[in-house]
Scaffold this active site. Structure first.
Site, short mmCIF file in Angstrom:
data_model
loop_
_atom_site.label_atom_id
_atom_site.label_comp_id
_atom_site.label_asym_id
_atom_site.label_seq_id
_atom_site.Cartn_x
_atom_site.Cartn_y
_atom_site.Cartn_z
N GLY A 241 0.82 -1.21 0.00
CA GLY A 241 0.00 0.00 0.00
C GLY A 241 0.85 1.25 0.00
CB SER A 242 3.22 2.69 -1.34
OG SER A 242 4.22 3.66 -1.45
CG HIS A 243 2.34 7.18 -0.47
ND1 HIS A 243 2.74 6.49 -1.60
CD2 HIS A 243 1.40 8.04 -0.87
CE1 HIS A 243 2.06 6.94 -2.65
NE2 HIS A 243 1.25 7.89 -2.23
#
Length: 189
Positions: free
Chosen positions: A104-106
């Protein structure tokens, strides 16, 4: 199943897990990825690595992605929970033809995504859109021969590599003071 084209971004595929980035959706994308990589590489045997971050839904999404890939006869090396750079490391240090990172990264916790690689490069732009086109055309794709699934601890060789590389840095003086804040992500491992 209605596939939402808006999850296919410029540099990755990402959406909200409860609505447009479900296990069924990523399973279909896994099938499309396997189909696409087979078309590009034209090899008898293809193997890819799959890693995931620590979001609560990442394991379920990774498993669905892997099942989609395997259903099209592509082999998978599951490298488990790892930071995204470890997935990239696997492209250069394992016998793989590509890889997918479930992350989901950031983005906020309700979201997740995929970073997609073919050979040693991350795909983007038109290649990401090609995965959408293939996904739409494959919704009723029959299962091919099943690929093989292996698990591999990527963190041990990745850590050894980093220790070796950083030990060769030229230092001034006798010591190096470092503070690391790994936050809440996989780097905490």
């Amino acid at each position: 199943m209605q596939l939402d084209k808006t999850i296919f971004k410029m540099y990755d595929i990402r959406g909200e897990v409860a609505s447009n980035f479900t296990p069924d959706v990523v399973n279909l994308i896994g099938k499309a990825y396997a189909t696409h990589i087979k078309e590009i590489l034209k090899k008898d045997s293809i193997t890819v690595s799959v890693g995931r971050d620590i979001r609560l839904h990442s394991e379920k999404l990774a498993n669905a992605t892997v099942q989609g890939i395997l259903s099209q006869g592509v082999n998978v090396i599951d490298i488990g929970i790892c930071p995204t750079p470890a997935l990239y490391f696997s492209l250069f240090n394992l016998p793989v033809d590509g890889g997918i990172m479930i992350t989901g990264s950031h983005n906020p916790p309700a979201f997740n995504g995929m970073k997609v690689c073919i050979e040693k490069e991350t795909i983007f732009g038109d290649e990401i859109q090609k995965l959408y086109e293939i996904s739409v055309s494959l919704e009723n794709l029959p299962q091919e021969k099943i690929g093989t699934l292996k698990k591999f601890d990527i963190l041990t060789p990745y850590t050894e590599y980093l220790l070796k590389e950083f030990s060769q840095l030229p230092l001034k003086g006798n010591s190096l003071k470092v503070v690391i804040d790994s936050g809440n992500g996989c780097a905490g491992l």
